[in-house]
Write an enzyme that holds these catalytic residues in place. Structure first.
Site, PDB file in Angstrom:
ATOM      1  N   ARG A  75     -13.117   8.484   5.317  1.00 24.84           N
ATOM      2  CA  ARG A  75     -12.658   8.809   3.955  1.00 24.84           C
ATOM      3  C   ARG A  75     -12.553  10.322   3.746  1.00 24.84           C
ATOM      4  NH1 ARG A  75     -15.886   8.186   0.090  1.00 24.84           N
ATOM      5  NH2 ARG A  75     -16.990   6.368   0.857  1.00 24.84           N
ATOM      6  N   TYR A 129      10.142   8.266 -12.158  1.00 18.55           N
ATOM      7  CA  TYR A 129       9.941   6.949 -11.564  1.00 18.55           C
ATOM      8  C   TYR A 129       9.148   6.098 -12.567  1.00 18.55           C
ATOM      9  CZ  TYR A 129       7.692   3.381  -8.746  1.00 18.55           C
ATOM     10  OH  TYR A 129       7.210   2.196  -8.292  1.00 18.55           O
ATOM     11  N   ASP A 194       8.417  16.082  -8.209  1.00 18.22           N
ATOM     12  CA  ASP A 194       8.511  14.925  -7.323  1.00 18.22           C
ATOM     13  C   ASP A 194       9.784  15.111  -6.495  1.00 18.22           C
ATOM     14  OD1 ASP A 194       9.054  12.390  -6.199  1.00 18.22           O
ATOM     15  OD2 ASP A 194       7.913  11.378  -7.766  1.00 18.22           O
ATOM     16  N   LYS A 219       9.197   6.238   1.048  1.00 17.07           N
ATOM     17  CA  LYS A 219      10.649   6.239   0.966  1.00 17.07           C
ATOM     18  C   LYS A 219      11.241   6.966   2.194  1.00 17.07           C
ATOM     19  CE  LYS A 219       9.500   4.318  -2.924  1.00 17.07           C
ATOM     20  NZ  LYS A 219       9.390   5.041  -4.185  1.00 17.07           N
TER      21      LYS A 219
HETATM   22  C1  LIG Z   1       8.449   5.068  -5.310  1.00 12.91           C
HETATM   23  C2  LIG Z   1       8.264   6.330  -6.039  1.00 12.91           C
HETATM   24  C3  LIG Z   1       6.994   6.775  -6.419  1.00 12.91           C
HETATM   25  C4  LIG Z   1       5.751   5.951  -6.174  1.00 12.91           C
HETATM   26  O1  LIG Z   1       5.458   5.883  -4.812  1.00 12.91           O
HETATM   27  P1  LIG Z   1       4.684   4.641  -4.123  1.00 12.91           P
HETATM   28  O2  LIG Z   1       4.622   5.071  -2.701  1.00 12.91           O
HETATM   29  O3  LIG Z   1       5.499   3.425  -4.373  1.00 12.91           O
HETATM   30  O4  LIG Z   1       3.355   4.553  -4.765  1.00 12.91           O
HETATM   31  C5  LIG Z   1       6.894   8.003  -7.039  1.00 12.91           C
HETATM   32  N1  LIG Z   1       7.984   8.750  -7.298  1.00 12.91           N
HETATM   33  C6  LIG Z   1       9.221   8.358  -6.959  1.00 12.91           C
HETATM   34  C7  LIG Z   1      10.389   9.226  -7.274  1.00 12.91           C
HETATM   35  C8  LIG Z   1       9.407   7.135  -6.320  1.00 12.91           C
HETATM   36  O5  LIG Z   1      10.646   6.733  -6.007  1.00 12.91           O
END
Ligand SMILES: *Cc1c(COP(=O)(O)O)cnc(C)c1O
Length: 411
Positions: A75, A129, A194, A219
């Site tokens: 951890r 998101y 982001d 992603k």
């Molecule tokens: C999918 C997504 C998230 C969240 O990410 P997870 O890996 O699904 O927890 C945050 N920001 C954006 C722009 C996303 O597309």
């Protein structure tokens, strides 16, 4: 201690992102007699010297610095995940990066770092998101959020503002912001950008003044739809606080996920380049199509295309055969989804509409298939969507704050 020490060598002078993508986090491998990075699945690390272990635990607890030597317990740290962190920091041009179990775990840790300093107020620009919006709006972590247009950021900042949060291009409208102008408006308050949609291939927010760069690594970084992860690229000072939060709250990235994400980074530039070219081509064809009311494609480029259909968007989703009807994005195959039903369902309808997420908007993540094959599938799916009844024609007014994403802006 900077992340570069993981590889045991000083990073070389500035290289191309394409080169860094395949070498960063791996510089020590040849010296170890290895080609593929080792995958360390240990949950614990034996030591006969518990005095030294105590000192290492103290050091981590007080500084958040990566443990020198074995991590004591999984951890705290993991050497395989650390390679991914080193590589991502290099690609984003930041001193450090800290990886988490998902994008949402990464965002949660950023908020907790600021909340624990008594800075619970967040200034944010919609759209974000859907679940990021929900995390802030629902106050699950005790945050209070002020939603503003980019021009309203400076005025919304208060003494207890811990973060300004933006996405650009935004999920799902692909609205773009001028990050340098936004960072300027933030003053001393850290800007969290982001960068999931653009990736460091198209945009490096730290160079524009963002102190915290967030990714859903699920992603594009992973890129194959088979690993959930999140990562924050930032300076080492913020990274130390994130590591302390990660240790205490447990949202760590599994080492196998770290391995897969490091592997994903090596093809990120070529995947982004190929998928973006196809996405631009599809955006052009959609913009010229009478069945489509409006297309959103970023000036920056990228592999995401959003479009508003005149017919029933649910029928388009039901009509695809090659394209996968699924939420998420950034995989090698093309995905399509209806944000109002899925990715942004959790956002209140009024807020959704006000931020440009209309009921006829579809969001497509373009993969690596041939453009003609994708177009043939889209064309058939669009034809199977019954046209809207008279009077039901969607309004195509630009969304407030949607900025450059109007029409085929920039294409
Ligand atoms: C999918 C997504 C998230 C969240 O990410 P997870 O890996 O699904 O927890 C945050 N920001 C954006 C722009 C996303 O597309």
């Amino acid at each position: 201690m900077s992340m570069e020490t993981t590889a045991g060598q000083t990073p070389p002078t500035r290289r191309s992102l394409f080169t860094d993508a395949v070498h960063a986090g791996r510089e020590d491998l040849a010296g170890l007699g290895l080609h593929a990075p080792p995958l360390d699945l240990s949950t614990t690390y034996p030591s006969y010297d518990s005095r030294a272990e105590a000192a290492r635990i103290d050091a981590f607890a007080t500084t958040g610095e990566r443990p020198d030597g074995p991590p004591v317990y999984a951890r705290l740290d993991n050497p395989t995940t650390a390679r991914f962190e080193t590589a991502l920091a290099r690609l984003e041009g930041t001193g450090s990066a800290v990886a988490f179990a998902s994008g949402m775990a990464a965002l949660t840790a950023c908020l907790l770092v600021r909340n624990s300093a008594g800075l619970r107020h967040v200034v944010a620009v919609r759209p974000l998101y859907g679940c990021s919006d929900h995390l802030l709006t629902a106050g699950l972590l005790g945050n209070e959020v002020t939603w503003v247009d980019p021009a309203g950021i400076a005025d919304a900042i208060r003494p207890d503002t811990g973060l300004v949060m933006v996405e650009t291009p935004a999920n799902p409208t692909l609205a773009e912001l001028d990050l340098a102008a936004v960072a300027h408006a933030c003053g001393e308050v850290p800007l969290l950008a982001d960068n999931t949609f653009a990736t460091p291939v198209l945009q490096r927010p730290a160079e524009r003044g963002a102190r915290i760069v967030l990714h859903s690594a699920t992603k594009y970084l992973g890129g194959h739809g088979d690993v959930l992860g999140g990562v924050v690229a930032c300076d080492e000072e913020f990274a130390r606080k994130l590591r302390q939060v990660r240790f205490a709250t447990g949202g760590v990235l599994h080492p196998l996920a770290g391995y897969l994400l490091l592997r994903g980074l090596s093809t990120l530039p070529v995947r982004m380049r190929a998928a973006s070219a196809t996405a631009a081509e599809l955006a052009d064809r959609l913009a010229a199509d009478p069945r489509v009311a409006r297309v959103h494609y970023p000036k920056l480029g990228g592999a995401m295309v959003a479009f508003e259909v005149l017919g029933d968007p649910h029928e388009v989703i039901a009509g695809v055969r090659l394209i996968t009807p699924a939420v998420s994005l950034g995989s090698v195959d093309t995905l399509i989804q209806h944000p109002a039903s899925i990715s942004h369902r959790i956002v209140g309808e009024g807020d959704r509409h006000a931020s440009g997420v209309g009921d006829r908007l579809l969001r497509m993540s373009v993969g690596l298939e041939d453009a003609e094959d994708l177009w043939a599938d889209l064309d058939r799916a669009l034809s199977s969507a019954r046209p809207a009844a008279a009077g039901e024609r969607p309004r195509t007014r630009p969304a407030p704050g949607a900025g450059a994403a109007s029409g085929r802006a920039g294409r």
